[in-house]
Design an enzyme around this catalytic site. Structure first.
Site, short mmCIF file in Angstrom:
data_model
loop_
_atom_site.label_atom_id
_atom_site.label_comp_id
_atom_site.label_asym_id
_atom_site.label_seq_id
_atom_site.Cartn_x
_atom_site.Cartn_y
_atom_site.Cartn_z
N GLU A 185 71.30 37.84 56.87
CA GLU A 185 71.01 38.84 55.83
C GLU A 185 69.60 38.49 54.99
O GLU A 185 69.28 37.57 54.50
CB GLU A 185 72.09 38.42 54.70
CG GLU A 185 72.23 39.49 53.84
CD GLU A 185 73.55 39.52 52.58
OE1 GLU A 185 73.41 40.39 51.77
OE2 GLU A 185 74.33 38.75 52.95
N LYS A 201 78.01 43.29 54.02
CA LYS A 201 79.46 43.02 53.48
C LYS A 201 80.49 43.74 54.46
O LYS A 201 80.36 44.91 54.72
CB LYS A 201 79.62 43.80 52.18
CG LYS A 201 80.74 43.43 51.28
CD LYS A 201 81.22 42.00 51.10
CE LYS A 201 80.01 41.35 50.31
NZ LYS A 201 80.48 39.88 49.99
#
Length: 586
Positions: A185, A201
């Site tokens: 990420e 997410k």
């Protein structure tokens, strides 16, 4: 610990992806000085020192712990008792462009969670009460896994990188702690006046076969729950960026993109903005830190909930790791998939969690945690994709079937696949070897490199003798579903049964699967049956052709069915049908 520097001095290595997706390895050693904050009051003054050093033409590289957040907004609540610095930056001259490699061994004890399953369920129930009360829409709840580490941290780092194939890998040794991060990420990437953030997410584990994997990715993409989670965080980050962005410049350039890693699929979105040229690094952190994907929404109230229900500080996990260059570039990851080793005690800590919404189930969230923890167990060897093809008088048997299977496995493992080039190589070989029959062994490596060899086929005089394995295979072993040079799962049986031609395998549910070199077919009452792929086996090209023609059918076959069948057949695309005499039967 075997370290590539003298006296265990601070050493940092980053393998971060550039804006065009190319991994840019940078290593920093021999810092001119270190800037460290251990209290909230020291954080902003330390940041000013970092900015001054960058403005003077130096590089700054290091990390921020999650618990540094109140320095940027006093409304943020975190747990007390952090063991790591709130800020740790080294100031460096030009970095070296090289990667690291571990050479020594290491050991880890069993990873144990810091909360019981009952405590985990209670925490989820508490969060849902907060959602029902309107205090939060989504809360990122995390736990810690602990282990005892000894040996070479670089070797563990290499294993984690291979298991995750992440775009933001970092190895940071400060003297007191060693951080091994294989994070997928991006927190933010600043290039000139453009800033990009890519919140992550939504997670689902990889499937075992290509088809199951495709179905899992499709489920994640269409999942209303995961889309809702993703949109919440996108909106949060749009608002955060809006605090520093030039008016009208905040844009969502990608929404619900599925990124694939060796153990999981992740849903990501990309948001960009332009910021004024006078913006300082501390301004960016005041607007964005901590990243909304690891807090939830709304951020302030949700961080209150996290501080109340999580039992230990997060430290660098869920903080930020990265570097700042004097050329107005800065890139930071969100340190998930990250192990922290405390040097004095040897304790290793791994944080893992997920976003909890009203639609979350305790079972679903717990499975997501297990999927994200797979990186700690995955030990993926180097291997090549393999196809064994029958070539006779210049023609390949089931050529398109083999090519299609190779293509699927290449997509599954992220191998380069140049279909035109592969067809040309195989065609050239066929033109040069137009007699036969030959068994052609074609290999494809991760970067698209190929190797081809052929050998005349020695005919079997059937029936051949085969043994029944004494122990089961694990049906979830991914290499059962793809034809590769990593044949350890088969070779361990072949080494035991050297006096027979092959070994018939079965899984932990006592379901027959396949032979080590081909598929199995049983003749039961005049009907030909073969096990389904879901039992844990390779989708043979000849097997599929026979199913398509209606010659054989799929059904779950048990060990007990061996006593019911009149014949056992070994089949593959090179040998076709070979009758089997089973010896040493249970």
């Amino acid at each position: 610990m075997n370290m590539p520097f003298k006296n265990h001095e601070p050493f940092l290595s980053f393998e971060f992806a550039s804006s065009d997706g190319v991994i840019k390895p940078l290593t920093f050693s021999t810092p001119l000085k270190m800037i460290i904050a251990n209290t909230i009051e020291e954080v902003l003054p330390s940041f000013r020192l970092v900015q001054e050093a960058v403005d003077q033409g130096f590089y700054a590289a290091g990390f921020l712990s999650y618990e540094s957040a109140p320095a940027f907004d006093s409304a943020f609540k975190v747990r007390n008792g952090h063991k790591m610095p709130l800020i740790w930056f080294g100031i460096f001259q030009e970095p070296q462009m090289r990667t690291l490699s571990g050479t020594a061994s290491y050991s880890l004890s069993e990873w144990n969670p810091n909360v019981s399953i009952d405590e985990y369920h209670q925490a989820i129930a508490s969060i849902k009460q907060s959602i029902e009360s309107g205090d939060t829409y989504q809360t990122n709840y995390t736990i810690r896994l602990h282990s005892q580490f000894e040996g070479d941290a670089l070797s563990l780092f290499q294993k984690m990188k291979k298991a995750q194939s992440s775009n933001y890998c970092a190895f940071i040794h400060t003297g007191d702690h060693t951080i091994l991060s294989a994070s997928p990420e991006l927190f933010f990437h600043l290039e000139g006046n453009k800033i990009t953030t890519r919140p992550m997410k939504g997670t689902i584990k990889r499937g075992k076969s290509f088809e199951e994997d495709l179905a899992n990715a499709s489920w994640l993409y269409h999942s209303e729950k995961n889309r809702a989670e993703n949109v919440m965080i996108v909106d949060l980050l749009r608002n955060d960026l809006g605090m520093i962005a030039e008016p009208g410049s905040v844009n969502v350039t990608k929404l619900f993109e599925i990124e694939t890693y060796p153990t999981v699929h992740q849903m990501t979105s990309t948001i960009t903005a332009n910021i004024p040229s006078h913006t300082q690094m501390v301004d960016i952190f005041k607007a964005l830190f901590p990243c909304g994907s690891i807090t939830g929404a709304p951020k302030i109230k949700t961080m209150d909930i996290i501080a109340d229900i999580e039992t230990t500080p997060r430290n660098v996990y869920c903080g930020a790791i990265g570097y700042i260059s004097p050329n107005k570039e800065a890139i930071f990851s969100v340190p998930i998939r990250t192990v922290v080793i405390e040097q004095e005690s040897g304790q290793a800590t791994y944080g893992v969690g997920g976003g909890i919404t009203w639609d979350s189930t305790t079972q679903g969230e717990y499975h997501e945690i297990l999927a994200k923890s797979k990186i700690l167990e995955e030990d993926r060897p180097e291997f090549q994709l393999l196809e064994s093809i029958l070539l006779n008088e210049g023609d390949y048997f089931l050529f398109e079937n083999h090519l299609n299977r190779l293509k699927k496995s290449a997509r599954y493992f992220g191998f380069t696949f140049n279909e035109f080039e592969i067809k040309q190589i195989l065609a050239d070989f066929a033109n040069q070897n137009n007699q036969g029959p030959f068994k052609v062994r074609f290999l494809l490596d991760k970067n698209g490199g190929t190797k081809l060899e052929g050998q005349p086929i020695q005919l079997f005089v059937g029936p051949i003798k085969a043994a029944l394995a004494k122990e089961p295979v694990e049906r979830n072993h991914v290499f059962l579903y793809h034809k590769t040079t990593n044949r350890e799962i088969y070779s361990k049986f072949q080494k035991v049964y050297r006096q027979v031609s092959d070994v018939l395998l079965w899984n932990e549910d006592r379901e027959l699967t396949e032979f080590t070199n081909g598929n199995v077919v049983l003749d039961i009452d005049g009907q030909l049956w073969t096990p389904p792929i879901t039992s844990g086996l390779l989708a043979g090209t000849f097997r599929q052709a026979l199913i398509d023609e209606g010659v054989i059918q799929e059904r779950i076959l048990l060990l007990s069915d061996l006593k019911k069948c009149s014949k056992i057949w070994f089949i593959n695309s090179v040998r076709k049908w070979v009758e089997v005499e089973l010896v040493d039967e249970l």
